[in-house]
Design a protein around this motif. Sequence first.
Motif, PDB file in Angstrom:
ATOM      1  N   ASP A  79       5.996  -1.639  -6.002  1.00 20.49           N
ATOM      2  CA  ASP A  79       4.712  -1.908  -5.372  1.00 20.49           C
ATOM      3  C   ASP A  79       3.716  -0.772  -5.568  1.00 20.49           C
ATOM      4  N   VAL A  80       4.107   0.280  -6.280  1.00 17.94           N
ATOM      5  CA  VAL A  80       3.136   1.285  -6.725  1.00 17.94           C
ATOM      6  C   VAL A  80       2.063   0.607  -7.588  1.00 17.94           C
ATOM      7  N   GLY A  81       2.454  -0.508  -8.220  1.00 17.35           N
ATOM      8  CA  GLY A  81       1.505  -1.257  -9.037  1.00 17.35           C
ATOM      9  C   GLY A  81       0.262  -1.676  -8.270  1.00 17.35           C
ATOM     10  N   ASP A  82       0.419  -2.017  -6.988  1.00 17.24           N
ATOM     11  CA  ASP A  82      -0.733  -2.448  -6.204  1.00 17.24           C
ATOM     12  C   ASP A  82      -1.676  -1.295  -5.887  1.00 17.24           C
ATOM     13  N   VAL A  83      -1.151  -0.082  -5.843  1.00 18.44           N
ATOM     14  CA  VAL A  83      -2.003   1.099  -5.698  1.00 18.44           C
ATOM     15  C   VAL A  83      -2.722   1.368  -7.011  1.00 18.44           C
ATOM     16  N   SER A  84      -1.990   1.244  -8.111  1.00 16.15           N
ATOM     17  CA  SER A  84      -2.564   1.534  -9.433  1.00 16.15           C
ATOM     18  C   SER A  84      -3.652   0.549  -9.832  1.00 16.15           C
ATOM     19  N   LYS A  85      -3.722  -0.590  -9.156  1.00 14.28           N
ATOM     20  CA  LYS A  85      -4.796  -1.555  -9.399  1.00 14.28           C
ATOM     21  C   LYS A  85      -6.085  -1.166  -8.680  1.00 14.28           C
ATOM     22  N   LEU A  86      -5.974  -0.191  -7.762  1.00 15.88           N
ATOM     23  CA  LEU A  86      -7.126   0.204  -6.951  1.00 15.88           C
ATOM     24  C   LEU A  86      -7.668   1.575  -7.301  1.00 15.88           C
ATOM     25  N   VAL A  87      -6.772   2.520  -7.639  1.00 13.90           N
ATOM     26  CA  VAL A  87      -7.185   3.890  -7.954  1.00 13.90           C
ATOM     27  C   VAL A  87      -6.314   4.404  -9.095  1.00 13.90           C
ATOM     28  N   PRO A  88      -6.794   5.408  -9.853  1.00 12.46           N
ATOM     29  CA  PRO A  88      -5.939   6.020 -10.878  1.00 12.46           C
ATOM     30  C   PRO A  88      -4.647   6.531 -10.250  1.00 12.46           C
TER      31      PRO A  88
END
Length: 452
Positions: free
Chosen positions: A374-383
């Motif tokens: 679910d780090v992917g959902d962070v990476s969709k919002l910020v670098p």
Amino acid sequence: MKKYSEKLIDLNEKIWNYAELKFQENKSSQAMISLLEDEGFEIEKNVADIQTAYIGTYGSGYPVIGILAEYDALSGLSQVADLAVKKPLEGMENGHGCGHNLLGTAAIGAALKIRDYLKESKKSGSVKIIGCPGEEGGSGKTYMARAGVFDDLDLALTWHPFNTNAVITGSFLANSQVYFKFKGISSHAAASPHLGRSALDAVTLMNVGVNFLREHMEDGDRVHYAVTDTGGSSPNVVQGYSEVLYLIRSTSTEKVKNLYDRVVKIAKGAALMTETELEIDFDKACSEVVPNSVLEEVLYESFQKIGVPDYTEEELEYAKKFSETLSEKDIKSEIVLNYVPNPKELYEKLKSRPLANFIVPHNHSDKVIPGSTDVGDVSKLVPTAQIMTACYTVGTPGHSWQSVAQGKSSIATKGMFLASNVLADAAISLIEDTGLIEEAKKEFEEATEGKN
């Protein structure tokens, strides 16, 4: 990390001992919060209406750097610490088979070191240690992303315990997890089978249909299932209720949605064939990871600056005992081999030693790693970028009793401290040269095309 080593070792052991499952990490999150409060961090609890999620903040102004922490365990992985034989720990059902005890503790260690830098340098900037529960089967960060928890970050850094020291690059698979629940009619299987409508038959037909679908999926697609309720243990009763849990993966959220739609059609067909009712219960999902080469290079430079720990003869002997429980196939499954340009050469190097006492040379990759986070959902919002450090014997599988057993060892804690130091050093480098942050943001915007 010497300044905080005792506190962090104690925290790691506490979280390992608690071994709490997704969204139930009450003791673990409180132990982390207590340490941060003692160190002067401003704490926000119950983040995104998740009881075990928190944010600890220090500093103010630009840039805002997020450090992501995890601390949930896995069910059924109870194991005696430091024992190279499978043996459940009496009185425990769960275990930290993915090293989230180490992950969360090292994240706090990095935040403390960044805090010290901000305090001493008096530079503008803030660090947010973000406690993210329920990574294992819960996708806690997905709910937190939807609630806007990561929106004010300029970038996010994290890590994961593995068996090698490397910057993680490439992407991970997006996924959706869904329950398919069938309701039929119970009946006596001998006296009145014609009156029954078997929900278990519906589950079976659905699974058969999805197995035929596999021939017509893209290479990167994955579909897994577990029958979570068979409807009973008596063969002389037509099962009136049965359910199956599906985990559907692909290389992007859009492709997951398309694959999910096809699976739903099969489920509906199974319900039609058996004259049962179908209920679909969407459990969770997470996005693919958007890699960021700028942040990866910063992390790699910090890795090289800090170097790797030395191991004692006792630690090498300890690792060899666990090596004897593993096979060459386990080493060939090392996650880093999925994206390095020379996997055969690296495999031979890993095979020759029980502990990976080197840093894997970094090359940015767009390859997809066959796993999800679910780090992917962070990476969709910020670098966003992440590293791995060697916390276990080479070849130790994730989600295994061997990883649980090694989770409090000196080897694991050396990897934990290395992760803290690399993450902190990278964050400090970015604060000192904010131009790198702007470069990372530019790459992020181009990769997401503004669709975040």
